[in-house]
Scaffold this active site. Structure first.
Site, PDB file in Angstrom:
ATOM      1  N   ASP A   1       0.831  -1.201   0.000  1.00 30.49           N
ATOM      2  CA  ASP A   1       0.000   0.000   0.000  1.00 30.49           C
ATOM      3  C   ASP A   1       0.867   1.254   0.000  1.00 30.49           C
ATOM      4  O   ASP A   1       1.944   1.265   0.597  1.00 30.49           O
ATOM      5  CB  ASP A   1      -0.916  -0.020   1.233  1.00 30.49           C
TER       6      ASP A   1
ATOM      7  N   HIS B   1       2.596   3.375  -9.008  1.00 32.80           N
ATOM      8  CA  HIS B   1       2.427   1.936  -9.281  1.00 32.80           C
ATOM      9  C   HIS B   1       3.649   1.411 -10.042  1.00 32.80           C
ATOM     10  O   HIS B   1       4.132   0.319  -9.787  1.00 32.80           O
ATOM     11  CB  HIS B   1       1.164   1.683 -10.104  1.00 32.80           C
TER      12      HIS B   1
ATOM     13  N   LEU C   1      10.968 -20.732  -4.082  1.00 34.88           N
ATOM     14  CA  LEU C   1       9.943 -19.848  -3.517  1.00 34.88           C
ATOM     15  C   LEU C   1       8.612 -19.964  -4.271  1.00 34.88           C
ATOM     16  O   LEU C   1       8.583 -19.985  -5.500  1.00 34.88           O
ATOM     17  CB  LEU C   1      10.443 -18.394  -3.614  1.00 34.88           C
TER      18      LEU C   1
HETATM   19  C1  IPE Z   1      -1.417   0.079  -3.500  1.00 35.51           C
HETATM   20  O1  IPE Z   1      -1.176   1.441  -3.558  1.00 35.51           O
HETATM   21  C2  IPE Z   1      -1.362  -0.588  -4.833  1.00 35.51           C
HETATM   22  C3  IPE Z   1      -2.625  -1.119  -5.382  1.00 35.51           C
HETATM   23  C4  IPE Z   1      -3.778  -1.233  -4.782  1.00 35.51           C
HETATM   24  C5  IPE Z   1      -2.541  -1.586  -6.758  1.00 35.51           C
HETATM   25  P1  IPE Z   1      -2.400   2.431  -3.516  1.00 35.51           P
HETATM   26  O2  IPE Z   1      -2.795   2.718  -4.923  1.00 35.51           O
HETATM   27  O3  IPE Z   1      -3.484   1.936  -2.638  1.00 35.51           O
HETATM   28  O4  IPE Z   1      -1.740   3.745  -2.894  1.00 35.51           O
HETATM   29  P2  IPE Z   1      -2.414   4.802  -1.925  1.00 35.51           P
HETATM   30  O5  IPE Z   1      -2.990   4.069  -0.756  1.00 35.51           O
HETATM   31  O6  IPE Z   1      -3.447   5.526  -2.705  1.00 35.51           O
HETATM   32  O7  IPE Z   1      -1.254   5.670  -1.537  1.00 35.51           O
HETATM   33 MG    MG Z   2      -4.124   2.308  -0.717  1.00 34.68          MG
END
Ligand code: IPE
Ligand code: MG
Length: 232
Positions: free
Chosen positions: A2, A19, A113
């Site tokens: 996250d 991402h 793994l």
């Molecule tokens: C997590 O990062 C990745 C996915 C859910 C693909 P987020 O996209 O939830 O990032 P924040 O929480 O908005 O910072």
């Molecule tokens: Mg998030």
């Protein structure tokens, strides 16, 4: 995993940038886990609720998923890593489904793994799927409803190569499970860190494992009982 979106926003960039940066962390963590002899690593990449995000973000995530499979699977195979996608893959495009099937098939016999990628995954969905399978067995006369107990349900859920989780790490500061591996987390040690996923690295992973190794896992016993069984 996250914190990608916030990481990008903090840098004045669009969320998708985060991402993309997160993929690097995935690579690092997979290599680190393999090197440390971790049996299985499960990454929550896309929840069944993430479809609710803006359309452009969802489609970029799908493209990224496809790109990563294209660029990484051969390397995973070379490193003896077995890749499994955990979730309702029928929700993905047929091209992506095809790529997933081929990637899993290529690495199926690897003995290193186990890398589970939870995608279009929800913990409640997983339990409901297992319940459905058991109901079918009852309907077909293979078992009686009264045969169903925790261990039967556990075996059914574990038809994916994933059993009880030892350590769950959540990055990005939130302290919740968000419908991740509900059944398998029953006795997991939880580790929460404010570090945003793109900033998470080998050292952070090592810190989480170090914290885990200092925990006393009692499974309902007393501390004295646990100590005694270690000595005995
Ligand atoms: C997590 O990062 C990745 C996915 C859910 C693909 P987020 O996209 O939830 O990032 P924040 O929480 O908005 O910072
Ligand atoms: Mg998030």
């Amino acid at each position: 995993m996250d914190g990608n979106g916030r990481w990008a926003e903090q840098k004045g960039k669009i969320r998708v940038f985060g991402h993309k940066a997160g993929v690097k962390t995935v690579r690092q963590c997979v290599n680190y886990a393999a090197k440390q002899g971790v049996e299985a690593l499960t990454l929550f990449a896309f929840s069944s609720e993430n479809w609710k995000r803006p359309k452009e973000e969802v489609s970029t995530l799908m493209e990224l998923f496809m790109m990563v499979l294209n660029s990484e699977v051969k390397k995973l195979h070379k490193n003896n890593i077995k890749l499994c996608i955990l979730g309702d893959v029928r929700g993905f495009s047929t091209t992506l489904q095809d790529k997933i099937a081929k990637s899993e098939a290529l690495t199926a016999k690897n003995t290193g793994l186990v890398l589970n990628i939870a995608a279009n995954y929800g913990g409640r969905w997983h339990i409901a799927e297992a319940a459905k399978e058991l109901a079918k067995k009852v309907q077909q006369g293979e078992m009686a409803a009264s045969d169903i107990d925790e261990s039967v349900l556990d075996q059914q859920i574990a038809s994916w190569p994933l059993t009880d989780v030892d350590l769950m790490i959540r990055t990005g500061g939130e302290q919740r499970i968000s419908n991740f591996l509900l059944w398998q987390l029953a006795y997991a040690e939880l580790f929460f860190t404010d570090t945003l996923w793109p900033d998470f690295n080998e050292q952070c992973f090592a810190d989480a494992i170090a914290s885990f190794s200092h925990r006393e896992r009692r499974y309902g016993h007393t501390s004295a009982q646990v100590q005694a069984s270690k000595q005995g």
